[in-house]
Motif scaffolding. Structure first.
Motif, PDB file in Angstrom:
ATOM      1  N   HIS A  28      38.420  19.782   4.686  1.00 56.37           N
ATOM      2  CA  HIS A  28      38.734  20.696   5.779  1.00 56.37           C
ATOM      3  C   HIS A  28      37.901  21.988   5.681  1.00 56.37           C
ATOM      4  O   HIS A  28      37.351  22.468   6.679  1.00 56.37           O
ATOM      5  CB  HIS A  28      40.232  21.005   5.766  1.00 56.37           C
ATOM      6  CG  HIS A  28      40.738  21.575   7.056  1.00 56.37           C
ATOM      7  ND1 HIS A  28      42.011  21.381   7.506  1.00 56.37           N
ATOM      8  CD2 HIS A  28      40.136  22.335   8.005  1.00 56.37           C
ATOM      9  CE1 HIS A  28      42.162  22.007   8.659  1.00 56.37           C
ATOM     10  NE2 HIS A  28      41.034  22.589   8.975  1.00 56.37           N
ATOM     11  N   GLU A  87      34.513  21.236   6.721  1.00 55.26           N
ATOM     12  CA  GLU A  87      34.458  21.140   8.180  1.00 55.26           C
ATOM     13  C   GLU A  87      34.286  22.522   8.806  1.00 55.26           C
ATOM     14  O   GLU A  87      33.506  22.706   9.746  1.00 55.26           O
ATOM     15  CB  GLU A  87      35.749  20.481   8.704  1.00 55.26           C
ATOM     16  CG  GLU A  87      35.810  20.285  10.212  1.00 55.26           C
ATOM     17  CD  GLU A  87      36.497  21.427  10.950  1.00 55.26           C
ATOM     18  OE1 GLU A  87      36.024  21.777  12.035  1.00 55.26           O
ATOM     19  OE2 GLU A  87      37.475  21.987  10.438  1.00 55.26           O
ATOM     20  N   HIS A  88      35.017  23.522   8.273  1.00 57.63           N
ATOM     21  CA  HIS A  88      34.876  24.890   8.811  1.00 57.63           C
ATOM     22  C   HIS A  88      33.444  25.396   8.637  1.00 57.63           C
ATOM     23  O   HIS A  88      32.913  26.066   9.526  1.00 57.63           O
ATOM     24  CB  HIS A  88      35.853  25.839   8.109  1.00 57.63           C
ATOM     25  CG  HIS A  88      37.239  25.795   8.692  1.00 57.63           C
ATOM     26  ND1 HIS A  88      37.967  26.924   8.972  1.00 57.63           N
ATOM     27  CD2 HIS A  88      38.023  24.753   9.065  1.00 57.63           C
ATOM     28  CE1 HIS A  88      39.145  26.575   9.476  1.00 57.63           C
ATOM     29  NE2 HIS A  88      39.209  25.267   9.527  1.00 57.63           N
ATOM     30  N   CYS A 125      43.372  28.764  12.024  1.00 59.46           N
ATOM     31  CA  CYS A 125      43.702  27.496  11.370  1.00 59.46           C
ATOM     32  C   CYS A 125      44.974  27.651  10.544  1.00 59.46           C
ATOM     33  O   CYS A 125      45.163  28.661   9.871  1.00 59.46           O
ATOM     34  CB  CYS A 125      42.552  27.051  10.467  1.00 59.46           C
ATOM     35  SG  CYS A 125      42.829  25.450   9.697  1.00 59.46           S
ATOM     36  N   HIS A 140      43.366  25.851   2.541  1.00 59.57           N
ATOM     37  CA  HIS A 140      41.937  25.699   2.243  1.00 59.57           C
ATOM     38  C   HIS A 140      41.668  25.976   0.777  1.00 59.57           C
ATOM     39  O   HIS A 140      42.494  26.603   0.102  1.00 59.57           O
ATOM     40  CB  HIS A 140      41.126  26.680   3.098  1.00 59.57           C
ATOM     41  CG  HIS A 140      40.969  26.209   4.512  1.00 59.57           C
ATOM     42  ND1 HIS A 140      39.854  25.548   4.955  1.00 59.57           N
ATOM     43  CD2 HIS A 140      41.818  26.272   5.577  1.00 59.57           C
ATOM     44  CE1 HIS A 140      40.007  25.241   6.237  1.00 59.57           C
ATOM     45  NE2 HIS A 140      41.197  25.669   6.638  1.00 59.57           N
TER      46      HIS A 140
HETATM   47 ZN   LIG Z   1      40.959  24.251  10.255  1.00 59.04          ZN
END
Ligand SMILES: [Zn+2]
Length: 385
Positions: A97, A100-101, A193, A197
């Motif tokens: 994730h 992805e950011h 979000c 993370h």
């Molecule tokens: Zn996110």
């Protein structure tokens, strides 16, 4: 309302908690705790699994501010117990994730495209962008993303005040109604979000873009990060090692080796076709012209050669030109032609004589026969047409 420990510490894997409620629910028991480190499904990231004391946590969902843990057995209300996440799974998801950011942030800053779709699958993530990106551009993005991983930048996640939020320019998928949580990678991305993370980009380990395809006027990119990327590398390594062993080629040189095998295969096929045609010529030459039937058996001819042989035999006989390929054990595939007779009308009689099934056109019929070679020979030769 459940205190959400995953917001303040994404690496909390074990925590003490008290059971506030437990009710029978579809698929198990719905348990609410005073606080939890279990992340409920959201923001494209799946729910955590793990254990609450002696029971398994199968799913976690947020309902009206409460975090509901779906457990495989009931827990007594008031019980003090230990929550334990399946943390490796959580870490893998956070690596993906956060990766992805980085990729979405880079795409947004460089090209102005939005991330309009995000799916975290079991084998990789797919990211949909609102504009097209070439493979060269994607490779350049991958190189830059991995530089940012090596720079080990801090990742900050927080709930800004309304004033602060109004002053910030951040990426967001939808109009958010609840309190907005922001995730920041300095100089790279600022995005709304709700998911946990990693703490620093270095924890992502690696960002690998696997492939891309055009999708709804933009592009769909498959990406894999961290331990999942390593696991995929291992799986592919196993596969390519097997291929290299089979081809006696080095792992980095399997493509030219496969090309060589395909070329050899094509040459073999061409040679095989030429030999088949030579065999057809010989078999046809060996038959004397007759006004009756001609029946030949062969175990090697493919269908094209078989048809060609029937064509040759049709020139040499007034009755049926029949070629059977196969064996008594496997059965016989037949093609029967005739210059003079209407085989569509005769197919019933022919099939009865050879215990066959099939049909076709007046000049030619095809099918399969269950009778033995001797029975077929007697059957065809016994036909008076
Ligand atoms: Zn996110």
């Amino acid at each position: 309302m459940t205190e959400k420990l995953y917001y303040s510490d994404s690496h909390l894997a074990v925590f003490p908690a008290r059971v506030l409620s437990c009710e029978a629910a579809k698929g198990g028991f719905a348990v609410v705790l005073d606080h939890t480190a279990f992340f409920p499904e959201g923001g494209g990231q799946s729910a955590d699994t793990g254990a609450l004391g002696p029971v398994r946590v199968l799913d976690v969902q947020e309902r009206g501010g409460e975090v509901v843990h779906l457990c495989d057995a009931p827990l007594p209300v008031g019980a003090e117990l230990e929550g334990r996440l399946d943390f490796e799974q959580r870490l893998r998801r956070m690596q993906n994730h956060s990766g992805e950011h980085i990729v979405s942030g880079l795409v947004h800053r460089r090209f102005g495209f939005d991330n309009v779709g995000f799916h975290m699958g079991s084998d990789c993530m797919t990211l949909d962008f609102s504009g097209e990106l070439s493979w060269e551009e994607l490779q350049d993005l991958e190189r830059r993303a991995n530089e940012l991983v090596r720079e080990n930048l801090p990742i900050r996640a927080w709930f800004p005040s309304e004033e602060e939020l109004a002053s910030l320019d951040y990426r967001s998928k939808k109009e958010l109604t609840q309190a907005v949580r922001l995730v920041q990678i300095p100089g790279v991305d600022l995005c709304a979000c709700c998911a946990p993370h990693v703490s620093r980009t270095g924890e992502i380990g690696a960002v690998k873009i696997l492939d891309s395809q055009r999708h709804r006027g933009g592009v769909r990119v498959s990406v894999i990060c961290g331990m999942d990327a390593l696991a995929l590398f291992s799986a592919w390594q196993e596969s390519i090692t097997e291929i290299s062993r089979l081809l006696s080629a080095k792992r980095g040189e399997v493509a030219p080796a496969v090309r060589r095998v395909l070329l050899e295969q094509q040459q073999t096929r061409e040679r095989c076709d030429a030999l088949s045609m030579a065999l057809v010529e010989r078999l046809a030459a060996g038959c004397a012209s007759t006004e009756g039937h001609l029946v030949l058996f062969d175990s090697l001819l493919d269908e094209i050669a078989q048809r060609e042989l029937v064509n040759r035999l049709m020139e040499k006989c007034g009755g049926l030109a029949a070629v059977f390929c196969g064996s008594d054990e496997a059965g016989w595939r037949y093609i029967i032609g005739s210059r003079a007779l209407d085989l569509r009308k005769l197919s019933g009689v022919v099939n009865e004589a050879i215990r066959g099934r099939g049909g076709g056109k007046p000049q030619m019929i095809t099918g399969r026969a269950a009778a033995s070679r001797l029975e077929i020979e007697a059957g065809i030769n016994g036909l008076i047409v």
